[in-house]
Scaffold this active site. Sequence first.
Site, mmCIF file in Angstrom:
data_model
loop_
_atom_site.group_PDB
_atom_site.id
_atom_site.type_symbol
_atom_site.label_atom_id
_atom_site.label_comp_id
_atom_site.label_asym_id
_atom_site.label_seq_id
_atom_site.Cartn_x
_atom_site.Cartn_y
_atom_site.Cartn_z
ATOM 1 N N CYS A 72 51.678 15.477 60.979
ATOM 2 C CA CYS A 72 49.840 15.448 60.932
ATOM 3 C C CYS A 72 49.829 14.548 62.177
ATOM 4 O O CYS A 72 48.285 14.578 62.076
ATOM 5 C CB CYS A 72 49.765 14.597 59.578
ATOM 6 S SG CYS A 72 50.837 13.193 59.140
ATOM 7 N N GLU A 117 46.156 13.804 52.074
ATOM 8 C CA GLU A 117 46.782 13.261 52.926
ATOM 9 C C GLU A 117 46.530 14.606 54.091
ATOM 10 O O GLU A 117 47.115 15.633 53.930
ATOM 11 C CB GLU A 117 48.213 13.178 52.498
ATOM 12 C CG GLU A 117 48.617 12.030 51.772
ATOM 13 C CD GLU A 117 47.809 10.270 52.636
ATOM 14 O OE1 GLU A 117 47.126 10.233 53.742
ATOM 15 O OE2 GLU A 117 49.200 9.958 51.627
#
Length: 475
Positions: A255, A221
């Site tokens: 993110c 991720e």
Amino acid sequence: MTHRVLPQSPAKEIIEQSFLALRQRAPRQRQLTARERIQRLDALYDEVWRRRDDLKAAMWADFRKPPEEVDLTEIFVIKSEIKEVKKRLKSWMKPRRVPGGLALLGSVSWVKPEAKGVALIIAPWNYPMQLMFRPLVAAVAAGCTVMLKPSEVTAHTAQVIAEIVSVVFDENEVTLIQGGAETATELLEMPFNHIYFTGSPAVGKIVMKAAAQHPCSVTLELGGKSPVIVDDLKSLKSAAQKIVWAKLSNAGQICVAPDYVFVPAHREQDLIDALKTAMLELYPGNVAENKDYQRIAAPRHADRINQLVEDALRRGAKLVHGGQTDVEGCLVEPTILAELADNSEVMQDEIFGPVLPIVPYTHFDEVVEAVNARPTPLALYIYSKRKAFVNEALERMQSGGASINNCVIHVSSNHLPFGGLGNSGIGSGHGEHGFKEFTHFRGVYEQRFDGAGAWLMPPYTPWKTKLIDRLLRWL
Ligand code: NAD
């Protein structure tokens, strides 16, 4: 439970012993019923809830995270993930019959979901509990034993998380090891069965290389520059409010934060005005004194963001809002930049802070070209009321995920897969998608009664050759 909180950056022998204990336990863990797995998840949430105030105090000490946002973006996320697992785990764990077809006559086949074994979860600092416990929920649901490594940057939170894990889990089932890159490097030498890494693309590559030595599967991720594309909207107010909320929440350390914004050239000033208004509405007054405005996690990160702004200004960018940084105080003002040079660092690197570059466009092709020239982003945001505009954007540009007329919110869904593509990641988490990352889908075939298989084995007599030819034509 027998667990103790391990010392920080423990000696290699302790890491090895912990790994071996997890590996020894893995076959038994794999056989836990859905109920037994859920009991552990309930215990995890109970302890998170019991330590709610400590978590808030720790995250305030780490980077002045507003307590309301600890509730919303850390604790609630875990609650909702566990709720989803509790509802569906039994069905996810069920073996599924699959058709055999004529060629497998006399047999049955099924797919049996099985825990991969020992999992390593490495987490970043920006959502220090959520990004550690959300994959943990998936790993426990799948029946893995787990080694956890939180980020050393948010050390207060890492300590509370370590204590929570020590109370909830037996150390042979889940172990948490604190430490920095060196500790992570030692962990990566162990032959895990799956590694779930959340962090930067640069470290993601190191993790993947280490995984290749065993080899083991990885979920990466990662991050990147997630663009926002604004259409020629009648009113830009709502789009600006949502973009600003997503950009300034967690002080931009998300993110999937909107990284930079494309806007039709003739609407650039309108958007800048709307963004400024939205920034002042959300965080009125001096942000240094605003308790709702978060800090950057460490001076070196504040300095990195400041350098991005300075580099952009040196290359001719225009500062249209904010721009002040207190590096030691880890405070970066909400900042808007315009007239950016393509080669400025702020247009190359993931910003991961409250700085928003605005990029005007005259033709949609310019947007497509600019986005596709960069590595595939983790998210793509489109603000438009026109279906054709949205479809064209989705068709012509790839991304890990996408939101239309909002930013960031898509990550809260337990049903949408969350993950990147290429530089923004591999694999995806959340809900069943997370469960699958920690699960091996074992194909099982059982011969119930002998079919025509023997007719297809050597010696190949003319009769068999003919039969094979017919089968090939019929099947
Ligand atoms: P990072 O990559 O520096 O650190 C992440 C973790 O890796 C930490 O636990 C760290 O101790 C460990 N680590 C550091 N060096 C290592 C090494 N050489 N070998 C093995 N492990 C090592 O990331 P960060 O600064 O903590 O977080 C910011 C980055 O994470 C941004 O790029 C952001 O986009 C990304 N991120 C992605 C997601 C997502 O879900 N896709 C979520 C949050 C953050």
